[in-house]
Motif scaffolding. Structure first.
Motif, short mmCIF file in Angstrom:
data_model
loop_
_atom_site.label_atom_id
_atom_site.label_comp_id
_atom_site.label_asym_id
_atom_site.label_seq_id
_atom_site.Cartn_x
_atom_site.Cartn_y
_atom_site.Cartn_z
N THR A 284 9.48 -9.31 -1.06
CA THR A 284 8.01 -10.67 -1.53
C THR A 284 6.94 -10.30 -0.93
O THR A 284 6.86 -10.70 -2.02
CB THR A 284 9.26 -11.52 -0.18
OG1 THR A 284 10.77 -11.87 -0.48
CG2 THR A 284 8.90 -12.90 -0.82
N ALA A 285 6.85 -9.97 0.11
CA ALA A 285 5.43 -10.23 0.85
C ALA A 285 4.52 -8.71 -0.88
O ALA A 285 3.49 -8.75 -0.81
CB ALA A 285 4.67 -9.61 2.75
N SER A 286 5.39 -7.78 -0.71
CA SER A 286 4.56 -6.52 -1.65
C SER A 286 4.10 -7.30 -3.24
O SER A 286 3.35 -7.31 -3.66
CB SER A 286 5.21 -5.97 -1.82
OG SER A 286 5.21 -4.15 -2.56
N ARG A 287 5.30 -8.57 -3.72
CA ARG A 287 5.11 -9.12 -5.34
C ARG A 287 3.54 -9.30 -4.49
O ARG A 287 2.64 -9.99 -5.16
CB ARG A 287 7.06 -10.05 -4.80
CG ARG A 287 8.10 -8.67 -5.21
CD ARG A 287 8.76 -9.42 -6.11
NE ARG A 287 9.31 -10.43 -5.34
CZ ARG A 287 10.43 -10.14 -4.17
NH1 ARG A 287 10.63 -9.13 -4.42
NH2 ARG A 287 10.93 -11.21 -3.76
N ALA A 288 3.73 -10.40 -3.37
CA ALA A 288 2.24 -11.40 -3.12
C ALA A 288 1.32 -10.65 -3.32
O ALA A 288 0.72 -11.07 -4.27
CB ALA A 288 3.12 -12.54 -2.50
N LEU A 289 1.28 -9.63 -2.67
CA LEU A 289 0.04 -8.78 -3.22
C LEU A 289 -0.43 -8.51 -4.64
O LEU A 289 -1.22 -8.57 -4.77
CB LEU A 289 0.49 -7.82 -1.75
CG LEU A 289 -0.58 -7.03 -1.24
CD1 LEU A 289 -2.15 -7.29 -1.09
CD2 LEU A 289 -0.48 -5.41 -0.14
N GLY A 290 0.68 -7.62 -5.08
CA GLY A 290 0.52 -7.51 -6.21
C GLY A 290 -0.05 -8.60 -7.52
O GLY A 290 -1.27 -8.30 -7.83
N SER A 291 0.41 -9.69 -7.19
CA SER A 291 0.34 -10.82 -7.97
C SER A 291 -1.70 -11.21 -7.16
O SER A 291 -2.03 -11.65 -8.37
CB SER A 291 1.37 -12.08 -7.50
OG SER A 291 0.75 -12.47 -6.31
N TRP A 292 -2.02 -11.13 -6.61
CA TRP A 292 -3.16 -11.07 -5.72
C TRP A 292 -4.16 -10.26 -6.25
O TRP A 292 -4.98 -10.14 -6.85
CB TRP A 292 -3.28 -11.44 -4.40
CG TRP A 292 -2.48 -12.29 -4.03
CD1 TRP A 292 -2.32 -13.81 -4.20
CD2 TRP A 292 -2.27 -13.06 -2.52
NE1 TRP A 292 -1.92 -14.81 -3.55
CE2 TRP A 292 -1.35 -14.08 -2.39
CE3 TRP A 292 -1.99 -12.09 -1.22
CZ2 TRP A 292 -0.65 -14.32 -1.80
CZ3 TRP A 292 -0.80 -12.27 -0.64
CH2 TRP A 292 -0.63 -13.40 -0.32
N ALA A 293 -3.77 -9.01 -6.18
CA ALA A 293 -4.45 -7.89 -6.59
C ALA A 293 -4.67 -7.74 -8.42
O ALA A 293 -5.86 -7.50 -8.82
CB ALA A 293 -3.98 -6.85 -6.17
N ARG A 294 -3.91 -7.97 -9.31
CA ARG A 294 -3.72 -7.80 -10.22
C ARG A 294 -5.21 -8.15 -11.05
O ARG A 294 -5.77 -7.14 -11.68
CB ARG A 294 -2.70 -8.30 -11.00
CG ARG A 294 -1.07 -7.26 -11.19
CD ARG A 294 -0.50 -7.38 -11.62
NE ARG A 294 -0.07 -8.96 -11.96
CZ ARG A 294 1.48 -8.77 -10.75
NH1 ARG A 294 2.09 -8.03 -10.29
NH2 ARG A 294 1.34 -9.80 -10.72
N PRO A 295 -5.52 -9.36 -10.73
CA PRO A 295 -7.40 -10.04 -11.93
C PRO A 295 -7.79 -8.79 -10.98
O PRO A 295 -8.92 -8.42 -12.11
CB PRO A 295 -7.56 -11.43 -10.96
CG PRO A 295 -6.18 -11.89 -10.71
CD PRO A 295 -5.25 -10.33 -9.94
N TYR A 296 -8.33 -8.31 -9.46
CA TYR A 296 -8.98 -7.78 -9.21
C TYR A 296 -9.14 -5.97 -10.15
O TYR A 296 -10.02 -5.30 -10.58
CB TYR A 296 -8.64 -7.81 -8.28
CG TYR A 296 -9.87 -8.89 -6.82
CD1 TYR A 296 -10.98 -9.46 -7.13
CD2 TYR A 296 -8.56 -9.71 -6.63
CE1 TYR A 296 -11.09 -10.05 -6.19
CE2 TYR A 296 -8.54 -11.09 -6.28
CZ TYR A 296 -9.89 -10.93 -6.31
OH TYR A 296 -9.84 -12.65 -5.46
#
Length: 253
Positions: free
Chosen positions: A80-92
């Motif tokens: 779950t943390a990995s999915r959240a991390l990915g969603s935060w990172a994608r715009p950058y």
């Protein structure tokens, strides 16, 4: 991270519990009680009490050898943390891809490997493509080397002690001595390079995400011929700027 480093105002038992879990993760996921005592400095009765709580919750399990290992209930939290991390990172990452035209990735260190958690693919038909969730050895990737270069020396030693240093191509680093020299170079110049070390014909530039508890790095990757046309003097400052912005997103405090 020690309880003191987490700052004041917290609950001591919670701080100590997470410290033990982090010590286990740093050791590759399995430790003896003596290692936890040496690494944490906590009294054995305190460690026993905390480990019993973790055992009861399924966050830790005890091996027949009496060593402690990370438990299965951590898997759901990690995913779950990995999915959240990915969603935060994608715009950058999308910002990097828009500026460079090449594929951007984010990966986190897990043991002696890195796991890709987010990607913004290049618009070119010939491009670097790494599946989110893919695990690769840290020693032959720019993201892995960038993360290792910013770890404390003790943590680097633990990772390299576990690493098999398997060559992926004829350019892969295969000895601990050569890897330590490479990490010194990365610290001095401020970025890591994978020049066909993981995949033949692919070049990658990466920098660590500063201060992020996830031990993460971001990169741009593409065919050697196209990557050779990119100005390192222009791209590396952009990578650092995006990494700094992402670090603030991950740890706004």
């Amino acid at each position: 991270m020690t309880p003191a480093e987490r700052g004041s105002g917290g609950v001591q038992s919670v701080d100590r519990t997470f410290e033990l879990l982090e010590l286990m993760a740093d050791a590759g996921g399995e430790v003896a009680l003596s290692q936890l005592a040496a690494g944490s400095g906590l009294p054995l009765p305190t460690i026993h009490r905390l480990m019993r709580t973790l055992l009861a919750g399924g966050y830790v399990r005890q091996q027949p050898s009496r060593r402690y290992a990370l438990g299965p209930r951590l898997i759901r939290l990690g995913e779950t943390a990995s999915r959240a991390l990915g969603s935060w990172a994608r715009p950058y990452l999308a910002e990097l891809t828009e500026a460079t035209g090449e594929t951007s990735n984010m990966a986190v260190l897990d043991g002696d490997q890195v796991v890709y958690v987010a990607q913004a693919p290049s618009r070119h038909s010939m491009r670097m493509f790494t599946e989110v969730g893919r695990r690769v050895d840290a020693h032959c990737t720019a993201v892995g080397k960038a993360v290792l270069a910013q770890l404390p020396e003790e943590a680097v030693g633990q990772v390299l002690a576990r690493a098999t240093m398997r060559p992926q191509t004829d350019r892969s680093i295969t000895t601990v001595a050569a890897m330590r020299a490479e990490l010194d170079t990365i610290r001095a110049r401020g970025y890591a390079v994978d020049d066909g070390e993981q995949e033949v014909g692919v070049r990658c530039l990466a920098v660590a995400v500063p201060g992020a508890h996830a031990n993460a790095a971001i990169s741009i990757s593409g065919p050697e011929a196209r990557m050779g046309l990119i100005s390192v003097d222009e791209v590396v400052p952009l990578l650092h700027r995006v990494a700094q912005s992402l670090a603030h997103e991950l740890d706004p405090g």
